[in-house]
Enzyme design. Structure first.
Site, mmCIF file in Angstrom:
data_model
loop_
_atom_site.group_PDB
_atom_site.id
_atom_site.type_symbol
_atom_site.label_atom_id
_atom_site.label_comp_id
_atom_site.label_asym_id
_atom_site.label_seq_id
_atom_site.Cartn_x
_atom_site.Cartn_y
_atom_site.Cartn_z
ATOM 1 N N TYR A 180 0.837 -1.196 0.000
ATOM 2 C CA TYR A 180 0.000 0.000 0.000
ATOM 3 C C TYR A 180 0.877 1.252 0.000
ATOM 4 O O TYR A 180 0.689 2.152 -0.811
ATOM 5 C CB TYR A 180 -0.920 -0.006 1.221
ATOM 6 C CG TYR A 180 -1.704 1.272 1.399
ATOM 7 C CD1 TYR A 180 -2.864 1.501 0.667
ATOM 8 C CD2 TYR A 180 -1.288 2.260 2.298
ATOM 9 C CE1 TYR A 180 -3.586 2.677 0.814
ATOM 10 C CE2 TYR A 180 -2.005 3.431 2.452
ATOM 11 C CZ TYR A 180 -3.151 3.632 1.711
ATOM 12 O OH TYR A 180 -3.859 4.812 1.864
ATOM 13 N N LYS A 184 1.260 3.936 -3.052
ATOM 14 C CA LYS A 184 0.852 5.320 -2.816
ATOM 15 C C LYS A 184 1.980 6.270 -3.198
ATOM 16 O O LYS A 184 1.743 7.355 -3.738
ATOM 17 C CB LYS A 184 0.472 5.526 -1.342
ATOM 18 C CG LYS A 184 -0.828 4.864 -0.934
ATOM 19 C CD LYS A 184 -2.046 5.501 -1.566
ATOM 20 C CE LYS A 184 -2.399 6.813 -0.933
ATOM 21 N NZ LYS A 184 -3.688 7.374 -1.445
#
Length: 433
Positions: A180, A184
């Site tokens: 994640y 990002k």
């Protein structure tokens, strides 16, 4: 989620964005929000933050499109339209963005829960979806794009004390333990690199990124409910890490305020000051996580932990649990009780200054209390029964899984040895003074 053919686009390159000088401006305690867009599309608009932002923009007179593959938990107000579709679907997003003058890209996948370990879905949504958003903005000639990023693009377990955008670089992509966080970071760099891109119908695309830490608020659905459940399960029986470790959080209304100001700062009226810039956004306060959680322990009727478990033990457990998930994935998906990324977020000091957002955007966070959010939550979710049997099951499951994984994957010992060596000599439990 179905895959949709997408137009060919040039690969992006990573870059270190330029930092405009930060000049302090006097703060105003009575900031007034004003209409900054005629039509805004919010990807991930069914989530708590996206929905709250959309409702606020609608009250200011903006036509709002909430674009999300999920449905919101709350009622859709007047002036807001929900389009249920995947952010990776170029055609549907292109149709939704007709007439828009601003896109706020909050859609993401993999932050918490079982999502954290679905790496292919995370990359496809966070990186692939951002590519689609950029292409739609170019083809639809949408001049403003704001990306809701994360402090995790710069943080992955290292100590950061009052860092700022100019001195804290992106954390190396190959060093991230969380897919994640890695995606990002990639997505943020894609968005900032697109600043100044020519639009199909003429004009230029202006972009910026806002980097919030954990978000809290009265209806927040990711952090508070999970924290409450884990406290009741007994998973917070010990304090973890240094009791002096501090961090920042941000109230949803302050984050909404920052996005509205960013939209205004990408206009000619503000000389496009936010173009190509990234901003840390938080409440401007720092605290220890366990001290901050006091109201939640009290509200749940659970004794606040006073014994402290060293990071090595928790980190080791997270490594084992992540590998247990990988071993069991072909058979069944199991949500890890804790991941390495979550260990870092709970135990390390990482505080970031918001001076740049104050100077460029006029951002001035208001004060909110976590206790009021807890009160609101407990009115709707009264404390549940004791989880004694579940605690016993989880302990047994962990021990059995540990044995199975080590027997089946002896190479895992090689992975764990450096961790054990690093923390050799530290007692398993120590009391606070």
């Amino acid at each position: 989620m179905e895959k949709t053919p997408q137009k060919d686009r040039k690969p992006f390159t990573f870059f270190k964005h330029e930092h405009k000088p930060v000049e302090q401006k006097p703060e105003s305690s009575k900031q007034k929000w004003k209409k900054v867009s005629d039509k805004t599309v919010i990807t991930g608009g069914a989530g708590y933050f996206g929905y709250t932002l959309g409702c606020t923009l609608a009250k200011l007179g903006t036509e709002v499109i909430l674009y999300d593959v999920n449905l919101p938990l709350w009622e859709i107000p007047n002036g807001v339209l929900l389009i249920q579709a995947d952010v990776r679907d170029f055609e549907k997003l292109y149709e939704a963005c007709e007439g828009a003058d601003c896109v706020i890209h909050t859609a993401a996948y993999g932050m918490t829960g079982i999502e954290q370990v679905r790496t292919k879905e995370i990359r496809s949504t966070n990186v692939g979806g951002t590519g689609v958003v950029l292409e739609v903005c170019k083809q639809r000639s949408i001049p403003r794009l704001i990306y809701t990023s994360s402090v995790n693009v710069v943080f992955a377990g290292q100590t950061i004390i009052d860092g700022d955008e100019a001195t804290v670089p992106y954390f190396p992509l190959d060093k991230h333990v969380s897919e994640y966080s890695r995606t990002k970071s990639i997505a943020e760099q894609m968005v900032l690199a697109a600043n100044g891109t020519p639009l199909a119908g003429g004009g230029v695309l202006y972009t910026c990124a806002l980097r919030p830490p954990g978000i809290y608020g009265p209806e927040e659905q990711r952090h508070l409910p999970r924290l409450a459940l884990n406290i009741q399960r007994g998973l917070f029986a010990f304090r973890i890490g240094d009791p002096k470790a501090v961090m920042n959080w941000v109230h949803v209304k302050n984050l909404v305020r920052a996005h509205i100001l960013a939209a205004e700062a990408l206009t000619e009226e503000k000389n496009y000051i936010a173009g190509g810039q990234a901003y840390f956004i938080n409440d401007g306060e720092k605290f220890n996580l366990f001290d901050w959680l006091d109201p939640l322990f009290e509200g749940l009727g659970v004794r606040k932990p006073w014994l402290r478990a060293p990071i090595c033990l928790v980190h080791l457990s997270a490594v084992v649990l992540e590998n247990v998930y990988k071993a069991l994935k072909p058979i069944v998906e199991v949500t890890p009780l804790i991941t390495r990324s979550e260990v870092y977020n709970m135990t390390c000091t990482y505080t970031l200054k918001i001076d740049k957002a104050r100077a460029h955007l006029g951002y001035s966070p208001k004060k909110y209390t976590f206790a009021s959010c807890v009160d609101h939550y407990l009115k709707k979710h009264p404390p549940q029964r004791n989880f004694f049997l579940l605690k016993c099951f989880l302990v047994m499951f962990f021990l059995i899984s540990l044995i199975v994984v080590i027997v089946k994957f002896p190479e895992l010992l090689k992975l764990l040895m450096p961790i054990l060596e690093e923390y050799r000599g530290i007692s398993l439990f120590s009391s606070e003074t």
